[in-house]
Design a protein around this motif. Structure first.
Motif, PDB file in Angstrom:
ATOM      1  N   VAL A  59       0.846  -1.203   0.000  1.00  0.00           N
ATOM      2  CA  VAL A  59       0.000   0.000   0.000  1.00  0.00           C
ATOM      3  C   VAL A  59       0.876   1.246   0.000  1.00  0.00           C
ATOM      4  CG1 VAL A  59      -1.595   1.364   1.400  1.00  0.00           C
ATOM      5  CG2 VAL A  59      -2.028  -1.059   1.012  1.00  0.00           C
ATOM      6  N   TYR A  60       1.910   1.238   0.808  1.00  0.00           N
ATOM      7  CA  TYR A  60       2.817   2.387   0.813  1.00  0.00           C
ATOM      8  C   TYR A  60       3.546   2.507  -0.525  1.00  0.00           C
ATOM      9  CZ  TYR A  60       1.925   3.165   5.722  1.00  0.00           C
ATOM     10  OH  TYR A  60       1.310   3.453   6.904  1.00  0.00           O
ATOM     11  N   ALA A  61       3.843   1.364  -1.145  1.00  0.00           N
ATOM     12  CA  ALA A  61       4.474   1.391  -2.460  1.00  0.00           C
ATOM     13  C   ALA A  61       3.522   1.993  -3.495  1.00  0.00           C
ATOM     14  CB  ALA A  61       4.898  -0.015  -2.879  1.00  0.00           C
ATOM     15  N   VAL A  62       2.218   1.701  -3.371  1.00  0.00           N
ATOM     16  CA  VAL A  62       1.239   2.276  -4.291  1.00  0.00           C
ATOM     17  C   VAL A  62       1.220   3.795  -4.133  1.00  0.00           C
ATOM     18  CG1 VAL A  62      -1.239   2.454  -4.799  1.00  0.00           C
ATOM     19  CG2 VAL A  62      -0.194   0.219  -4.453  1.00  0.00           C
ATOM     20  N   LYS A  63       1.264   4.263  -2.905  1.00  0.00           N
ATOM     21  CA  LYS A  63       1.284   5.714  -2.670  1.00  0.00           C
ATOM     22  C   LYS A  63       2.556   6.325  -3.261  1.00  0.00           C
ATOM     23  CE  LYS A  63      -1.652   5.878   1.398  1.00  0.00           C
ATOM     24  NZ  LYS A  63      -1.760   6.214   2.815  1.00  0.00           N
ATOM     25  N   ALA A  64       3.692   5.651  -3.088  1.00  0.00           N
ATOM     26  CA  ALA A  64       4.949   6.154  -3.644  1.00  0.00           C
ATOM     27  C   ALA A  64       4.900   6.149  -5.169  1.00  0.00           C
ATOM     28  CB  ALA A  64       6.122   5.306  -3.146  1.00  0.00           C
ATOM     29  N   LYS A  65       4.330   5.093  -5.749  1.00  0.00           N
ATOM     30  CA  LYS A  65       4.206   5.038  -7.211  1.00  0.00           C
ATOM     31  C   LYS A  65       3.270   6.142  -7.703  1.00  0.00           C
ATOM     32  CE  LYS A  65       5.231   0.227  -7.929  1.00  0.00           C
ATOM     33  NZ  LYS A  65       5.057  -0.924  -8.745  1.00  0.00           N
ATOM     34  N   MET A  66       2.226   6.397  -6.952  1.00  0.00           N
ATOM     35  CA  MET A  66       1.288   7.447  -7.343  1.00  0.00           C
ATOM     36  C   MET A  66       1.970   8.814  -7.277  1.00  0.00           C
ATOM     37  SD  MET A  66      -1.736   7.606  -8.473  1.00  0.00           S
ATOM     38  CE  MET A  66      -2.110   9.132  -9.283  1.00  0.00           C
TER      39      MET A  66
ATOM     40  N   ALA B 163      -1.970  14.035 -23.991  1.00  0.00           N
ATOM     41  CA  ALA B 163      -1.464  14.563 -22.714  1.00  0.00           C
ATOM     42  C   ALA B 163      -2.624  15.048 -21.845  1.00  0.00           C
ATOM     43  CB  ALA B 163      -0.467  15.694 -22.958  1.00  0.00           C
ATOM     44  N   VAL B 164      -3.593  15.731 -22.436  1.00  0.00           N
ATOM     45  CA  VAL B 164      -4.756  16.204 -21.675  1.00  0.00           C
ATOM     46  C   VAL B 164      -5.534  15.018 -21.110  1.00  0.00           C
ATOM     47  CG1 VAL B 164      -7.006  17.351 -21.900  1.00  0.00           C
ATOM     48  CG2 VAL B 164      -4.981  18.402 -22.890  1.00  0.00           C
ATOM     49  N   SER B 165      -5.717  13.984 -21.926  1.00  0.00           N
ATOM     50  CA  SER B 165      -6.441  12.797 -21.477  1.00  0.00           C
ATOM     51  C   SER B 165      -5.723  12.121 -20.304  1.00  0.00           C
ATOM     52  CB  SER B 165      -6.584  11.815 -22.637  1.00  0.00           C
ATOM     53  OG  SER B 165      -7.145  10.602 -22.206  1.00  0.00           O
ATOM     54  N   LEU B 166      -4.403  11.977 -20.420  1.00  0.00           N
ATOM     55  CA  LEU B 166      -3.641  11.352 -19.330  1.00  0.00           C
ATOM     56  C   LEU B 166      -3.644  12.209 -18.077  1.00  0.00           C
ATOM     57  CD1 LEU B 166      -0.587   9.655 -21.065  1.00  0.00           C
ATOM     58  CD2 LEU B 166      -2.439   8.560 -19.811  1.00  0.00           C
ATOM     59  N   GLU B 167      -3.604  13.539 -18.240  1.00  0.00           N
ATOM     60  CA  GLU B 167      -3.696  14.426 -17.068  1.00  0.00           C
ATOM     61  C   GLU B 167      -4.982  14.132 -16.297  1.00  0.00           C
ATOM     62  OE1 GLU B 167      -1.428  18.556 -18.404  1.00  0.00           O
ATOM     63  OE2 GLU B 167      -3.507  18.237 -19.008  1.00  0.00           O
ATOM     64  N   ASP B 168      -6.075  14.015 -17.010  1.00  0.00           N
ATOM     65  CA  ASP B 168      -7.364  13.726 -16.373  1.00  0.00           C
ATOM     66  C   ASP B 168      -7.348  12.373 -15.679  1.00  0.00           C
ATOM     67  OD1 ASP B 168      -8.275  16.157 -17.346  1.00  0.00           O
ATOM     68  OD2 ASP B 168      -9.386  15.281 -19.029  1.00  0.00           O
TER      69      ASP B 168
ATOM     70  N   LEU C 276      -7.188   9.085 -10.772  1.00  0.00           N
ATOM     71  CA  LEU C 276      -6.597   7.987 -10.010  1.00  0.00           C
ATOM     72  C   LEU C 276      -6.005   8.495  -8.698  1.00  0.00           C
ATOM     73  CD1 LEU C 276      -5.946   4.974  -9.889  1.00  0.00           C
ATOM     74  CD2 LEU C 276      -3.785   5.486 -11.038  1.00  0.00           C
ATOM     75  N   GLY C 277      -5.375   9.656  -8.733  1.00  0.00           N
ATOM     76  CA  GLY C 277      -4.830  10.233  -7.501  1.00  0.00           C
ATOM     77  C   GLY C 277      -5.914  10.468  -6.465  1.00  0.00           C
ATOM     78  N   GLY C 278      -7.062  10.946  -6.910  1.00  0.00           N
ATOM     79  CA  GLY C 278      -8.191  11.138  -5.994  1.00  0.00           C
ATOM     80  C   GLY C 278      -8.667   9.826  -5.407  1.00  0.00           C
TER      81      GLY C 278
ATOM     82  N   ALA D  72      -3.313  -0.444  -7.656  1.00  0.00           N
ATOM     83  CA  ALA D  72      -1.889  -0.564  -7.990  1.00  0.00           C
ATOM     84  C   ALA D  72      -1.687  -0.859  -9.474  1.00  0.00           C
ATOM     85  CB  ALA D  72      -1.235  -1.645  -7.141  1.00  0.00           C
ATOM     86  N   HIS D  73      -2.512  -1.746 -10.004  1.00  0.00           N
ATOM     87  CA  HIS D  73      -2.393  -2.107 -11.419  1.00  0.00           C
ATOM     88  C   HIS D  73      -2.658  -0.892 -12.310  1.00  0.00           C
ATOM     89  CE1 HIS D  73      -2.418  -4.618 -14.952  1.00  0.00           C
ATOM     90  NE2 HIS D  73      -3.602  -4.128 -15.295  1.00  0.00           N
ATOM     91  N   GLN D  74      -3.674  -0.107 -11.977  1.00  0.00           N
ATOM     92  CA  GLN D  74      -3.977   1.099 -12.740  1.00  0.00           C
ATOM     93  C   GLN D  74      -2.817   2.086 -12.689  1.00  0.00           C
ATOM     94  OE1 GLN D  74      -7.965   1.902 -10.919  1.00  0.00           O
ATOM     95  NE2 GLN D  74      -8.408   2.604 -12.995  1.00  0.00           N
ATOM     96  N   ALA D  75      -2.219   2.238 -11.519  1.00  0.00           N
ATOM     97  CA  ALA D  75      -1.102   3.175 -11.363  1.00  0.00           C
ATOM     98  C   ALA D  75       0.080   2.747 -12.223  1.00  0.00           C
ATOM     99  CB  ALA D  75      -0.694   3.279  -9.895  1.00  0.00           C
ATOM    100  N   ARG D  76       0.374   1.462 -12.249  1.00  0.00           N
ATOM    101  CA  ARG D  76       1.481   0.961 -13.078  1.00  0.00           C
ATOM    102  C   ARG D  76       1.195   1.199 -14.558  1.00  0.00           C
ATOM    103  NH1 ARG D  76       1.595  -3.323  -9.477  1.00  0.00           N
ATOM    104  NH2 ARG D  76       0.368  -4.611 -10.861  1.00  0.00           N
ATOM    105  N   GLY D  77      -0.032   0.921 -14.974  1.00  0.00           N
ATOM    106  CA  GLY D  77      -0.389   1.116 -16.376  1.00  0.00           C
ATOM    107  C   GLY D  77      -0.297   2.579 -16.797  1.00  0.00           C
ATOM    108  N   LEU D  78      -0.806   3.469 -15.957  1.00  0.00           N
ATOM    109  CA  LEU D  78      -0.729   4.895 -16.265  1.00  0.00           C
ATOM    110  C   LEU D  78       0.712   5.388 -16.267  1.00  0.00           C
ATOM    111  CD1 LEU D  78      -3.744   6.642 -14.496  1.00  0.00           C
ATOM    112  CD2 LEU D  78      -3.256   6.529 -16.920  1.00  0.00           C
ATOM    113  N   ALA D  79       1.524   4.869 -15.349  1.00  0.00           N
ATOM    114  CA  ALA D  79       2.931   5.276 -15.301  1.00  0.00           C
ATOM    115  C   ALA D  79       3.631   4.904 -16.617  1.00  0.00           C
ATOM    116  CB  ALA D  79       3.633   4.619 -14.118  1.00  0.00           C
TER     117      ALA D  79
END
Length: 172
Positions: free
Chosen positions: A23-30, A73-78, A83-85, A99-106
């Motif tokens: 969970v902390y790793a997810v926050k760090a990845k985010m 870029a605008v789409s990814l910003e959104d 996801l951050g929210g 976590a999976h969503q965060a990795r994919g977006l990264a």
């Protein structure tokens, strides 16, 4: 106490510690994802300013691939903002699903950052328009007639190579 019970409790404790660290790793990845997205957003803003400057020059037109990059870029910003929210607003076990969503977006943000290098520029050289005729307002008065005659004399003089009008008023 039974050795199997101790091993079972130990295994559950290890899994629990792993999930907490995950969970902390997810926050760090985010956080890292948001920083990378900030870099891409800044690049998009710089590109927009540069395009504005280039498009003011005649014979320049923005590339379609640049428009597509900026839209992405605008789409990814959104998506990153959304996801951050979710990560900030959800409970412990929900982070594991995000976590999976965060990795994919990264990965997508990194790819977009790489594709944002337009080595051949942001705009194309296009053939400028041939020009168009401006219809001046009606010339009136003695001074305007004098200036018109003076300009005509210069145009007819073979020794004059160039006529530069320093002041031209157009009344529309």
């Amino acid at each position: 106490m039974d050795v199997n019970k101790i091993l079972g409790i130990t295994q559950h404790a290890i899994i629990f510690v792993q999930k907490v660290s995950y969970v902390y790793a997810v926050k760090a990845k985010m956080d890292a994802l948001e920083r990378n997205m900030e870099t891409v957003s800044a690049k998009k803003a710089d590109m927009s300013d540069q395009l504005e400057q280039e498009e003011r020059r005649p014979g320049k037109k923005r590339k379609r691939e640049v428009d597509l990059w900026m839209q992405r870029a605008v789409s990814l910003e959104d998506q990153v903002h959304e996801l951050g929210g979710k990560v900030k607003g959800r409970r412990f076990f929900s982070h594991l699903m995000l976590a999976h969503q965060a990795r994919g977006l990264a990965t997508e943000v990194d790819k977009l950052h790489e594709k944002g290098r337009f080595d051949n520029g942001l705009a194309l050289d296009v053939e400028p328009a041939r020009g168009y005729e401006l219809q001046p307002g009606e010339l009136v008065g003695h001074a305007s007639q004098t200036k018109r005659d003076e300009i005509w004399d210069c145009l007819m003089n073979e020794e004059v190579l160039c006529v530069v009008l320093t002041c031209f008023h157009l009344i529309i």
